[in-house]
Design an enzyme around this catalytic site. Structure first.
Site, PDB file in Angstrom:
ATOM      1  N   ASN A 213       0.842  -1.205   0.000  1.00 52.10           N
ATOM      2  CA  ASN A 213       0.000   0.000   0.000  1.00 52.10           C
ATOM      3  C   ASN A 213       0.875   1.252   0.000  1.00 52.10           C
ATOM      4  OD1 ASN A 213      -1.803   2.043   0.516  1.00 52.10           O
ATOM      5  ND2 ASN A 213      -2.333   1.358   2.607  1.00 52.10           N
TER       6      ASN A 213
ATOM      7  N   GLU B 109      -7.804   4.907  17.186  1.00 51.46           N
ATOM      8  CA  GLU B 109      -9.151   4.944  16.604  1.00 51.46           C
ATOM      9  C   GLU B 109     -10.198   4.389  17.571  1.00 51.46           C
ATOM     10  OE1 GLU B 109      -9.195   3.314  12.648  1.00 51.46           O
ATOM     11  OE2 GLU B 109      -7.681   4.723  11.941  1.00 51.46           O
TER      12      GLU B 109
END
Lengths: 164, 189
Positions: free
Chosen positions: B147, B182
């Site tokens: 990625n 998160e």
């Protein structure tokens, strides 16, 4: 401006380096050259114009050879345009860093600003930056013989001035 | 006599403003270490942990073109969104990404990945199913491992079938920190 023509299989395989590396490698030398050609004030605009022109042509480069001479070619053309535009009285006295000059050139360099512009460029590129005549010819957009001629007549003129 | 810093800065700004760059990049500090941020005119194209600029520059030039220059302004929006993300005040990135050099399969995996929401996780097998190839969990893992835009494309939200962290190109410590941030379990900034 056309990129340098010379290519080899290996150089083509290498390709042009990322522009950041080209810029980081040549910016200081090109800046000093432009200050020498134009004085500090005009050199700033010329520096920016030189590397913007290089960027515009950079996408078409297919190899990494002769990039130093190519940078000086662009800088020379920008400087000659600038000197053509500028009125002579607006040109500052040139600044000559003695450390990277050859003795013969250093002795005479303070007079070089009075030379016709192509002779001045030829003298500074040959004796200040050690470019060969093929590269100086490319920078001046002339033949190699004409570049050699411009440098030698510039030196003769300087010697005459120096002796005067 | 050296190039004045103000002149250098003016040139870098102008090069970007005139649209002459294939890639603009900058280096920045973050709570998970130094980052290299890069963008093309199409969008964000690279976020690199532990950046080695020389190697990164070569890769960016190969992918997008040789006109790669350090120029802070084009990556400022990304820098600002990342700052807000690390502060916990931003949950989604409002920036276009540029995945043009990637193979079609990897692009489809990353586009699917972008739908995994803040604070949630997905599995490799689940993502494989969502790109229409349920048996491609391993290939999905490979695509995520490469990625080019971690954090913004949240490969840290992909975990093993058992919920274990498995792997992360940026290191498991970072993956754990981002997931905890998160979940509201960790303050990074």
């Amino acid at each position: 401006m056309a990129p340098p023509r010379e290519t080899t299989a290996r150089a083509e395989a290498l390709g042009a380096p990322p522009f950041e590396r080209f810029y980081a490698t040549h910016k200081e030398e090109v800046y000093r050259y432009l200050v020498r050609m134009l004085g500090r004030q005009l050199a700033e605009d010329a520096f920016q114009e030189t590397f913007l022109r290089a960027l515009r042509a950079y996408g078409d480069l297919r190899h990494a050879r002769h990039l130093r001479a190519w940078a000086f070619t662009i800088a020379t053309r920008v400087a000659l345009d600038e000197r053509r535009r500028a009125r002579p009285e607006s040109l500052e006295a040139p600044e000559i860093p003695v450390a990277d000059s050859r003795p013969a050139y250093a002795e005479l360099a303070h007079l070089a600003d009075e030379l016709p512009r192509t002779e001045r460029a030829a003298v500074v590129l040959r004796y200040g930056y050690d470019l060969d005549y093929a590269d100086i010819a490319e920078a001046l957009g002339s033949s190699e013989d004409a570049a050699r001629q411009a440098a030698s007549s510039g030196v003769r003129r300087l010697r005459a001035k120096g002796a005067a | 006599m050296t190039v004045p810093a103000s002149l250098d800065e003016r040139f870098r700004d102008r090069a970007a403003a005139d649209g002459l760059l294939d890639v603009a990049y900058d280096l920045t500090d973050s709570p998970v270490g130094p980052l290299l941020l890069a963008a093309t005119e199409r969008g964000v194209c690279r976020i690199s942990f532990e950046p080695e600029p020389e190697r990164e520059l070569d890769a960016l030039a190969r992918w997008f073109g040789a006109r790669v220059l350090r120029s802070p302004k084009p990556v400022d929006p990304l820098r600002r969104e990342l700052d807000a993300y690390f502060e916990g005040t931003r949950r989604e990135f409002d920036l276009a990404v540029d995945l043009t050099p990637l193979p079609a399969f990897q692009r489809s995996v990353l586009e699917e990945l972008a739908r995994v929401r803040y604070g949630e996780t997905a599995t490799y097998g689940g993502l494989a199913t969502r790109v229409g190839n349920p048996r491609a969990a391993r290939a999905v893992g490979g695509a995520l491992n490469r990625n080019p835009i971690p954090i913004v494309l949240p490969c840290h939200r992909v975990v093993g079938a058992s919920g274990s962290l498995v792997g992360y190109a940026g290191g498991l410590e970072r993956k754990r920190a981002l997931l905890e941030l998160e979940r509201g379990e960790l303050r990074l900034a």
